[in-house]
Scaffold this active site. Structure first.
Site, PDB file in Angstrom:
ATOM      1  N   ASP A  77       3.929  -5.065   8.849  1.00  0.00           N
ATOM      2  CA  ASP A  77       4.225  -4.314   7.637  1.00  0.00           C
ATOM      3  C   ASP A  77       3.015  -4.272   6.703  1.00  0.00           C
ATOM      4  O   ASP A  77       2.209  -5.208   6.664  1.00  0.00           O
ATOM      5  CB  ASP A  77       5.416  -4.969   6.927  1.00  0.00           C
ATOM      6  CG  ASP A  77       5.871  -4.205   5.713  1.00  0.00           C
ATOM      7  OD1 ASP A  77       6.268  -3.040   5.867  1.00  0.00           O
ATOM      8  OD2 ASP A  77       5.834  -4.773   4.598  1.00  0.00           O
ATOM      9  N   GLU A 102       1.348  -1.028  10.293  1.00  0.00           N
ATOM     10  CA  GLU A 102       1.721   0.102   9.450  1.00  0.00           C
ATOM     11  C   GLU A 102       0.530   0.492   8.575  1.00  0.00           C
ATOM     12  O   GLU A 102       0.059  -0.305   7.767  1.00  0.00           O
ATOM     13  CB  GLU A 102       2.906  -0.256   8.554  1.00  0.00           C
ATOM     14  CG  GLU A 102       3.328   0.888   7.644  1.00  0.00           C
ATOM     15  CD  GLU A 102       4.164   0.441   6.459  1.00  0.00           C
ATOM     16  OE1 GLU A 102       4.922   1.274   5.939  1.00  0.00           O
ATOM     17  OE2 GLU A 102       4.044  -0.731   6.037  1.00  0.00           O
TER      18      GLU A 102
END
Length: 612
Positions: free
Chosen positions: A331, A360
């Site tokens: 993330d 990400e």
């Protein structure tokens, strides 16, 4: 009573009071294993006022190398070495005060479970299915609300409260995913998220070694991994090294003033990833980007602190070994300290050589994405060792290709032509939508042919395809606010009036879309060309984009009409791609014929042809 006895009695009273007022409340990692590649381990002990205690490890096999004392007297950080001949078992950790043992905690070393499939890695042969567990299926209503947690309300009529979905609900529907053609499952984070609001999404964890009890237990998660592996599917674990939740136990009682990135007043990240590589940028702007908090409820971890580094790295290794995880989605990757991320990846790869990662990177150009990858191909000062990113640039491009009146095909062609910047474009994850973006069916105005073309592209292009739960049954909405794109999968919850997991519960259009995705996904599972093949594409003409995926003995031709008008596409131009093929089979219709001179496509249609 003489003075000696008085002193002894006084000391006993102090020792008794000391022992009664203290306990070792935590030891993390919860346990570890013998036979790991790296024999070194950092154990965090937490308990009231234990920081002045002396530490002994009396049992041979686990050697105490060093004790780190920090500002907060409730912590001790132990550097230990697990000896090569250590056996699985209980290893006492003893604390002493004034030469007398006052506390003890049993620490467990386990044998590694060699029968547990793990760390297989995720690659371009896979199709990833992204699930938000709270919104997919409720397999255990008894854990919907857990007493003592900060958020106990369950309300499916609200987009912000929990809805009751859990890991057991996913296990119960794995046959559906397997039939669809999915080969890898990525869930948004499942660790304990004991936050008072919007805890359902999982991105503000408050524990590193617990599954949120509203999702299940470590055993449930382990069972999910086993059930996936039985089906030759894989488990992707969503990790968040950048931040934790405001109610994380190490935030509520910080070990030291440098455990987090903090300043006198709240400082939020600027979200300006460009500052990380801007040749004219300032150190201050980089710090605001990397050290600022993501939001007020998500404290930023100080990756320059070696104890923080070990805490994060060990917790991620723990989940691979404990639950059979095959890959990590990382993330908010650009917000991490990139030097640390390189070390983190190397530490994990030293234990699991086949393990894979994708980060990400919600940024605004191909070059920006490429900067955060490993290999220093675009002149990075730091080698992050990262092999793949979430390819937002192709997400934007496919949206333009299907929505623009003219020039959309050029946008797609132009974007993928920048692949030379990536160390390995096939390691990038391509997608149409996710839990943060507009549902793609809404992006294309609920135009079914555009939507089918989007999936034809997704499942035949280079890279690792990822789809968002419910995309196959036309789930829709825009991400303003984001809860609108996190709706429940109908049929997964008690009391649902329809069951979209079955053909009978779906509308004709939903079944048409489901079958479109399933046909392509199941074909992809058999096609070496689509899994690992090279790609050749042609400059678009008349808003038609043509590309090939191929290996020596297998070729797939994809023709995308990015126009609203019908197109007749002559194949003579594409002889380099067709490479002497005599016959074709339409993958979506099953029809076979001699290689035609021309192919007719109606507006926004995409044709997928197997060449023979």
């Amino acid at each position: 009573m003489n003075l000696k006895r008085i002193l002894i009695s006084a000391c006993l009273i102090v020792w008794i009071a000391f022992a009664q007022g203290q306990s070792i409340q935590r030891a993390e990692p919860l346990h570890w294993w013998v036979g790991m590649h790296n024999p070194e381990l950092q154990i965090i002990l937490y308990g009231t006022d234990i920081g002045d205690c002396e530490v002994k490890l009396p049992k041979a096999g686990m050697e105490l190398k060093r004790v780190h004392r920090v500002e907060n007297k409730n912590y001790l950080f132990l550097d230990v070495a697990i000896q090569g001949d250590a056996q699985a078992g209980i290893y006492p950790i003893e604390l002493y005060k004034g030469g007398r043992k006052v506390l003890s905690r049993d620490y467990i070393l386990k044998d590694r479970d060699r029968s547990l499939v793990k760390a297989q890695g995720v690659n371009a042969a896979d199709l990833i299915y992204l699930i938000m567990p709270d919104r997919f299926a409720n397999g255990d209503p008894s854990n919907d609300s857990v007493k003592g947690m900060r958020e106990t309300a369950v309300n499916r009529d609200s987009m912000y409260y929990r809805h009751g979905g859990d890991i057991q609900g996913i296990i119960n529907n794995l046959d559906y995913l397997e039939d669809l053609g999915v080969t890898a499952l990525w869930m948004t984070p499942v660790l304990t998220n004991d936050m008072p609001k919007a805890s359902y999404h999982g991105y503000a964890n408050t524990e590193n070694y617990q599954i949120d009890p509203r999702f299940g237990t470590v055993d449930t998660y382990r069972e999910l991994g086993k059930e996936l592996h039985k089906r030759k599917m894989k488990l992707i674990h969503d990790v968040v090294p950048n931040h934790v939740g405001l109610h994380h136990w190490t935030v509520l009682d910080r070990p030291s003033s440098d455990w987090l990135h903090e300043s006198e007043t709240f400082t939020q990240t600027t979200y300006k990833d460009q500052t990380m590589f801007d040749p004219y940028g300032t150190r201050a702007d980089k710090d605001f980007m990397e050290k600022g908090w993501f939001v007020e409820t998500m404290p930023d971890m100080n990756h320059q602190n070696e104890k923080v580094q070990k805490y994060i790295t060990q917790s991620h290794i723990w989940w691979i070994e404990e639950a059979g995880v095959d890959g990590f989605r990382i993330d908010t990757y650009p917000y991490n300290d990139l030097t640390f991320m390189g070390k983190w990846k190397e530490a994990i790869r030293s234990e699991y050589p086949r393990f894979t990662f994708f980060g990400e990177t919600w940024v605004q150009s191909v070059a920006n994405q490429a900067y955060f990858l490993g290999g220093q191909k675009v002149g990075q000062q730091i080698d992050t060792k990262l092999e793949g990113v979430t390819d937002f640039q192709l997400t934007y491009a496919i949206g333009d290709a299907l929505n623009q009146e003219k020039g959309g095909a050029e946008r797609l062609y132009h974007t993928v032509s920048g692949d030379y910047l990536y160390p390995n474009p096939m390691a990038n994850v391509i997608f149409l939508d996710n839990h943060d973006k507009d549902r793609f069916f809404s992006t294309v105005g609920e135009h079914l042919e555009k939507y089918k073309s989007a999936f034809s592209w997704l499942l035949t292009y280079r890279g690792i395809p990822q789809m968002y739960y419910g995309a196959e049954i036309l789930m829709k909405n825009f991400s303003r606010p984001d809860g609108l794109v996190r709706d429940d999968f109908k049929g997964g919850f008690p009391g649902d009036e329809v069951n979209k997991f079955t053909a009978a519960g779906r509308t004709d259009k939903e079944n048409e879309m489901f079958n479109h995705v399933r046909t392509l996904a199941q074909y992809r599972k058999r096609s070496r060309a689509l899994q690992h093949g090279k790609m050749t594409h042609y400059v678009p003409q008349n808003d038609v984009y043509v590309y090939f995926r191929y290996e020596e003995d297998e070729r797939v031709m994809v023709i995308m009409n990015c126009s609203d008008e019908e197109r007749e596409v002559g194949l003579a131009r594409f002889t380099e791609g067709t490479a002497g093929a005599k016959t074709v089979r339409n993958i979506l219709t099953g029809e076979s014929s001699a290689l035609p001179e021309r192919v007719s496509l109606h507006g926004r249609q995409t044709v997928v042809l197997e060449l023979r």
